[in-house]
Design an enzyme around this catalytic site. Structure first.
Site, mmCIF file in Angstrom:
data_model
loop_
_atom_site.group_PDB
_atom_site.id
_atom_site.type_symbol
_atom_site.label_atom_id
_atom_site.label_comp_id
_atom_site.label_asym_id
_atom_site.label_seq_id
_atom_site.Cartn_x
_atom_site.Cartn_y
_atom_site.Cartn_z
ATOM 1 N N ASP A 196 -7.282 24.697 16.131
ATOM 2 C CA ASP A 196 -7.960 23.793 17.050
ATOM 3 C C ASP A 196 -9.468 23.852 16.828
ATOM 4 O O ASP A 196 -10.139 24.773 17.289
ATOM 5 C CB ASP A 196 -7.630 24.160 18.498
ATOM 6 C CG ASP A 196 -8.284 23.213 19.496
ATOM 7 O OD1 ASP A 196 -8.687 22.111 19.082
ATOM 8 O OD2 ASP A 196 -8.384 23.586 20.676
ATOM 9 N N LYS A 203 -15.772 22.600 18.900
ATOM 10 C CA LYS A 203 -16.024 23.931 19.444
ATOM 11 C C LYS A 203 -17.187 24.589 18.709
ATOM 12 O O LYS A 203 -17.506 24.239 17.573
ATOM 13 C CB LYS A 203 -14.783 24.813 19.289
ATOM 14 C CG LYS A 203 -13.581 24.424 20.120
ATOM 15 C CD LYS A 203 -12.434 25.372 19.835
ATOM 16 C CE LYS A 203 -11.192 25.043 20.641
ATOM 17 N NZ LYS A 203 -11.343 25.377 22.063
ATOM 18 N N GLU A 275 -6.606 18.923 23.928
ATOM 19 C CA GLU A 275 -5.526 18.323 23.143
ATOM 20 C C GLU A 275 -4.166 18.918 23.453
ATOM 21 O O GLU A 275 -3.136 18.265 23.246
ATOM 22 C CB GLU A 275 -5.824 18.472 21.642
ATOM 23 C CG GLU A 275 -5.399 19.763 20.988
ATOM 24 C CD GLU A 275 -6.073 21.012 21.562
ATOM 25 O OE1 GLU A 275 -5.441 22.079 21.547
ATOM 26 O OE2 GLU A 275 -7.234 20.927 22.008
ATOM 27 N N ARG A 277 -2.617 19.547 26.234
ATOM 28 C CA ARG A 277 -1.857 18.796 27.241
ATOM 29 C C ARG A 277 -1.357 17.460 26.690
ATOM 30 O O ARG A 277 -0.350 16.938 27.156
ATOM 31 C CB ARG A 277 -2.703 18.610 28.496
ATOM 32 C CG ARG A 277 -3.927 17.764 28.318
ATOM 33 C CD ARG A 277 -4.972 18.025 29.401
ATOM 34 N NE ARG A 277 -5.622 19.314 29.234
ATOM 35 C CZ ARG A 277 -6.556 19.777 30.063
ATOM 36 N NH1 ARG A 277 -6.945 19.050 31.098
ATOM 37 N NH2 ARG A 277 -7.102 20.964 29.862
#
Length: 424
Positions: A196, A203, A275, A277
């Site tokens: 991720d 991030k 992302e 969910r």
């Protein structure tokens, strides 16, 4: 091979050891129990012994039981291989511990694998292969990948994974020891984000470094099902792993995109780093279609859950009080930690959108106040009203750096709880 024997005692150490809770004499290590939170003390002692460079231990003595031996093993485990714990006690406990160790090692290896080595399809295939080896003819599965996801209307997994050169995938696995027409008792859903980056809501380096663990939910539910199968599970269970890489590219999904899900719900993307969910929404709909009486999803979903309960508890959510109580009972039976956080019907509306039925988050850092509950509220939109539903936000699944209780990396905390729930 040098073997360290480890025993427990309720006696205080000799005075020259001061307040030490672990003492050594030749090839014997003794853990001195103080009487308060003994399992935590045993796990911390295991870390101390492991940090001495000791790789192979034999547990010995009458004070060990199933729970304390497992606590020791969890503290002794590391991301690097080359260590071993030999159990003591009766054969029944040894068999349980061996089954747990196999399941935990499977989950630990998956979670600690590098993002390069573990693609979405690799995750789906490894999970299916491991369960097939355990369940044999009782296990069947299909893997839907890439563009086929859109054809099946699994728009969340496709959207999140389309930015990667490696295609996203949905694993649909059926464990059925009862026969073709048997009802599905439980459906499991796991978040399988193999890396991720945050997507266009990128991030920081610090936040991204540990994101190989973002498939911890998929590893946890797979290991739990495998453990339950090894322990004689005799009910039909379906497993759904929502697997994708969340990367930045010319094909990646963007802020402001609107996804229309299979159940008609429209979702505005206000944060591409929310992302998990989006992929779980597909998995929960697939689980609901099975008619299962209980749906359990597990995910390393929100930093808000970590802020709420710390890294030694997993946060749990459910609209049904009885489901929360069952999860608490199951966790207590295997000495794992869960804590319920709020979930009310109005949490479904805590991520409003001017353009869609809901947004996938709130456009503020971390999703704003109550972020873990708001995420659960979002997921609730995709769960059948007829099903009991438990959402597990795995705050305790991974340690970015070593602590007094855990080595750096996967903890597998949560596997035993879900396996116990499958038995119940």
């Amino acid at each position: 091979m040098n073997i360290m024997t480890v025993t427990l005692t309720t006696e205080a150490p000799a005075s020259h050891w001061g307040k030490a809770d672990v003492t050594f004499q030749g090839s014997l290590a003794t853990i001195h129990l103080s009487g308060s939170d003994e399992l935590r003390q045993v796990q911390m002692a295991a870390r101390k012994i492991r940090n001495q460079g000791i790789n192979y231990v034999q547990l010995d003595g009458g004070l060990w039981n199933l729970h304390s031996q497992w606590a020791f093993a969890q503290g002794f485990a590391t991301a690097k291989a080359g260590y071993q714990v030999d159990w003591c006690g009766n054969d029944a406990d040894k068999e349980i511990l061996n089954h747990r160790a196999v399941a935990a090692q499977f989950a630990r290896k998956l979670i600690n694998d590098t993002p390069e080595d573990l693609s979405p399809l690799s995750l789906a295939n490894q999970a299916a292969s491991w369960l097939k080896n355990i369940g044999g003819d009782h296990v069947s599965f299909t893997i839907i990948e890439g563009q086929e996801l859109l054809e099946k209307k699994w728009v969340g997994i496709h959207a999140v994974g389309r930015g990667s050169e490696r295609p996203p995938a949905l694993l649909e696995l059926d464990f059925n020891p009862l026969g073709a027409d048997a009802p599905v008792s439980v459906a499991l859903v796991g978040k399988g984000i193999t890396f991720d980056s945050g997507g266009y809501s990128l991030k920081s380096t610090e936040g991204m470094l540990a994101m190989k663990c973002d498939m911890g939910g998929a590893a946890t539910v797979t290991a739990a099902l495998g453990l339950a199968m090894k322990s004689g599970l005799n009910k039909r269970v379906k497993l759904f792993l929502c697997c994708a890489e969340n990367l930045v590219s010319g094909r990646a999904f963007k802020l402001g995109d609107i996804l229309t899900y299979k159940n008609g719900t429209t979702v505005e993307v206000v944060n591409t780093d929310a992302e998990g969910r989006l992929v779980l929404a597909d998995g929960l709909q697939a689980a609901s279609e099975t008619g299962a009486g209980l749906i359990i999803d597990a995910a390393t979903l929100t930093g808000a859950a970590v802020m709420a309960v710390g890294s030694n508890y997993n946060a749990i959510f459910s609209p049904q009080t009885a489901t929360l109580q069952l999860a608490q009972k199951s966790a207590a039976a295997v000495s794992e930690n869960v804590w319920p956080l709020p979930l009310d019907p109005w949490h479904k509306d805590m991520c409003p959108s001017a353009y869609a039925d809901t947004a996938n988050s709130r456009p503020v850092k971390g999703g704003g106040a109550g972020g873990a509950s708001n995420a659960a509220g979002f997921l609730w939109r995709f769960v059948s009203p007829q099903a009991n539903w438990l959402h597990v936000d795995l705050a305790a699944a991974f340690e970015s750096s070593a602590s007094a209780l855990w080595a750096a990396g996967a903890t597998t905390h949560g596997v035993l709880t879900i396996a116990e729930l499958l038995k119940d």
